[in-house]
Design a protein around this motif. Structure first.
Motif, PDB file in Angstrom:
ATOM      1  N   PHE A  18       0.822  -1.198   0.000  1.00  8.99           N
ATOM      2  CA  PHE A  18       0.000   0.000   0.000  1.00  8.99           C
ATOM      3  C   PHE A  18       0.862   1.257   0.000  1.00  8.99           C
ATOM      4  CE2 PHE A  18      -2.642  -3.182   2.177  1.00  8.99           C
ATOM      5  CZ  PHE A  18      -3.711  -3.185   1.306  1.00  8.99           C
ATOM      6  N   LYS A  22      -5.007   7.138   1.945  1.00  9.36           N
ATOM      7  CA  LYS A  22      -5.687   8.372   1.548  1.00  9.36           C
ATOM      8  C   LYS A  22      -6.842   8.726   2.477  1.00  9.36           C
ATOM      9  CE  LYS A  22      -4.491   7.774  -3.333  1.00  9.36           C
ATOM     10  NZ  LYS A  22      -5.008   7.607  -4.720  1.00  9.36           N
ATOM     11  N   SER A 319     -10.335  -7.574  -2.275  1.00  5.18           N
ATOM     12  CA  SER A 319      -8.932  -7.223  -2.529  1.00  5.18           C
ATOM     13  C   SER A 319      -7.990  -8.029  -1.651  1.00  5.18           C
ATOM     14  CB  SER A 319      -8.699  -5.725  -2.301  1.00  5.18           C
ATOM     15  OG  SER A 319      -8.659  -5.398  -0.923  1.00  5.18           O
ATOM     16  N   LYS A 325      -4.866  -5.104  -6.178  1.00  2.14           N
ATOM     17  CA  LYS A 325      -4.829  -3.667  -5.888  1.00  2.14           C
ATOM     18  C   LYS A 325      -5.958  -2.913  -6.601  1.00  2.14           C
ATOM     19  CE  LYS A 325      -2.671  -0.469  -3.597  1.00  2.14           C
ATOM     20  NZ  LYS A 325      -1.462   0.205  -4.066  1.00  2.14           N
ATOM     21  N   LYS A 326      -6.435  -3.451  -7.733  1.00  4.29           N
ATOM     22  CA  LYS A 326      -7.508  -2.793  -8.475  1.00  4.29           C
ATOM     23  C   LYS A 326      -8.757  -2.663  -7.615  1.00  4.29           C
ATOM     24  CE  LYS A 326      -9.483  -5.276 -11.617  1.00  4.29           C
ATOM     25  NZ  LYS A 326      -9.731  -6.032 -12.872  1.00  4.29           N
ATOM     26  N   ASN A 329      -8.095  -0.110  -4.826  1.00  6.88           N
ATOM     27  CA  ASN A 329      -8.046   1.279  -5.294  1.00  6.88           C
ATOM     28  C   ASN A 329      -9.438   1.852  -5.503  1.00  6.88           C
ATOM     29  OD1 ASN A 329      -5.259   1.341  -5.253  1.00  6.88           O
ATOM     30  ND2 ASN A 329      -5.023   0.916  -7.438  1.00  6.88           N
ATOM     31  N   GLU A 332     -10.979   2.501  -2.152  1.00  6.93           N
ATOM     32  CA  GLU A 332     -10.366   3.684  -1.540  1.00  6.93           C
ATOM     33  C   GLU A 332     -10.897   4.966  -2.181  1.00  6.93           C
ATOM     34  OE1 GLU A 332      -5.959   4.573   0.013  1.00  6.93           O
ATOM     35  OE2 GLU A 332      -6.090   4.481  -2.182  1.00  6.93           O
ATOM     36  N   GLU A 333     -11.040   4.964  -3.515  1.00  5.05           N
ATOM     37  CA  GLU A 333     -11.601   6.138  -4.184  1.00  5.05           C
ATOM     38  C   GLU A 333     -13.011   6.425  -3.692  1.00  5.05           C
ATOM     39  OE1 GLU A 333     -10.844   6.802  -8.511  1.00  5.05           O
ATOM     40  OE2 GLU A 333      -9.954   4.795  -8.390  1.00  5.05           O
ATOM     41  N   TYR A 386     -10.731  -1.122   5.830  1.00  2.60           N
ATOM     42  CA  TYR A 386      -9.637  -0.337   5.251  1.00  2.60           C
ATOM     43  C   TYR A 386      -8.511  -0.179   6.261  1.00  2.60           C
ATOM     44  CZ  TYR A 386      -7.349   3.706   3.029  1.00  2.60           C
ATOM     45  OH  TYR A 386      -6.439   4.578   2.459  1.00  2.60           O
TER      46      TYR A 386
END
Length: 393
Positions: A18, A22, A319, A325-326, A329, A332-333, A386
């Motif tokens: 990681f 974020k 994940s 990681k896709k 990500n 996370e977005e 997360y």
């Protein structure tokens, strides 16, 4: 040599690499605590559960038999899990026990939401034997809605919109109740609950999905022979559209099914659903979906933060399963967007819910562009997942 050993160890462990997180999880949980402290002060009647906001701006609360009654206690348990502060434990215990009587309710398929969210989290965190007793009774109540001829758990006894037309209605949301039954099977040793879950999940794969792996909301069966008689929607834009929260329930449900059973068919299904969501041309740039991927007036349609929270939570689990990681990500977005002022209420705003801009049922004109208690629940669940991934908590 030490470096090489460390590298090999990391690769063997399959740990995602990681970048700088974020999301400031501690900050988000502190805000949740502040909001829910205000909510607890404003809600002292434990027979009424915070749900949303009415069209006139007043707080909408529901009784224990409403399908969302367990989310408030479940959210309190998540705050306790992170904070370890006993005042949250006490509040969670109080609001959890407030839905105890629903353990005997065999008129709904939503006992997973109503019981497993509060009692399941409570049992996981405290090992309170009373919680186990309530859930095992509830699991038996839920199992009575399964019919072997149809091979699915019945959702609605009657569908008001088509009153009397369909005698065995199953919605994709029902996937979310299988974790409850799988837990009951493990704890009780009763394989019946496991078999029901597998049969329901398999028949849902068979009948609920289109070729692109989007899901119908409602599939209607003939109770006498188990044949599909109609595929429709209740909360989506049309029968053939991809209602966003329905896709979220499907992704979450099959990711969970793989975790609990280890059956590769469920992992494959989850990944195909994830691919549909991730690659959909109508997924907005901030990754918070419209209430329906095929809503008629895009881009001038409401977003559904609740769908985003459920998808984010599921993708974080996926994940970690796939070391992908896709998936991480995108989750996370979504969380970055949800934690922004665009989707997050200000302190004391909107009757102290955490998130705004969710949609319950636009076709029925209910809970449109408003806070929803289950958006808060899955938002906190996603934040905790997360946090465990990026901070190894």
């Amino acid at each position: 040599m030490k470096f090489l050993l460390s590298l090999v160890t990391a690769l063997m462990a399959g740990v995602l690499a990681f970048a700088q997180p974020k999301i400031n999880v501690q900050k988000e949980i502190e805000f949740a605590k502040a909001q829910y402290e205000l909510m607890l002060k404003a809600n002292t009647d434990i027979t009424r559960f915070p749900q949303s906001i009415k069209k006139d701006g007043t707080l909408d609360t529901r009784k224990a038999h409403w399908w969302c009654s367990g989310f408030f206690g479940g959210t309190l348990w998540y705050i306790y899990e992170y904070s370890k502060d006993n005042k949250w434990k006490e509040a969670a215990e109080k609001w959890t026990m407030a839905v105890e009587k629903e353990k005997d309710n065999n008129r709904t398929h939503d006992l997973g939401f109503m019981l497993y969210c509060p009692f399941g989290n409570g049992y996981r965190l405290t090992n309170n034997e009373k919680y186990k007793e309530v859930m095992l009774t509830g699991a038996e109540s839920l199992s009575t809605r399964f019919d072997e001829k149809v091979g699915l758990i019945k959702s609605w006894d009657d569908w008001g919109r088509y009153k009397g037309m369909y005698n065995y209605v199953v919605i994709i949301d029902n996937m979310m109740n299988l974790e409850f039954l799988l837990w009951a099977s493990k704890i009780s040793g009763n394989k019946k609950y496991y078999d029901i879950s597998i049969t329901h999940a398999d028949n849902t794969i068979k009948n609920h999905f289109r070729k692109d792996y989007s899901s119908y909301h409602v599939v209607c069966y003939d109770k006498d022979n188990g044949k599909v008689v109609a595929k429709r929607t209740a909360q989506g834009a049309s029968d053939e559209s991809a209602w966003a929260r329905g896709q979220a329930w499907a992704l979450y449900g099959y990711t969970m099914m793989y975790r609990e059973t280890g059956h590769e068919k469920y992992l494959k299904q989850a990944e195909k659903i994830a691919k549909f969501i991730i690659n959909h041309p109508n997924l907005p740039s901030d990754k918070v979906p419209y209430w329906d991927f095929n809503a008629p007036y895009l881009p001038n349609e409401e977003r559904d933060a609740s769908a985003a929270t459920i998808i984010a939570s599921a993708l974080l689990e996926l994940s970690s399963i796939k070391n992908n990681k896709k998936y991480f990500n995108l989750a996370e977005e979504m969380l970055v967007s949800l934690s922004s002022p665009v989707y997050k209420n200000g302190l004391g705003e909107n009757h102290n819910f955490i998130l705004k801009h969710s949609v319950g049922s636009k076709p029925e004109g209910t809970e449109v562009n408003t806070p929803l208690v289950y958006a808060d629940y899955y938002y906190l669940e996603a934040l905790l997942r997360y946090d465990k991934l990026v901070n190894k908590r």
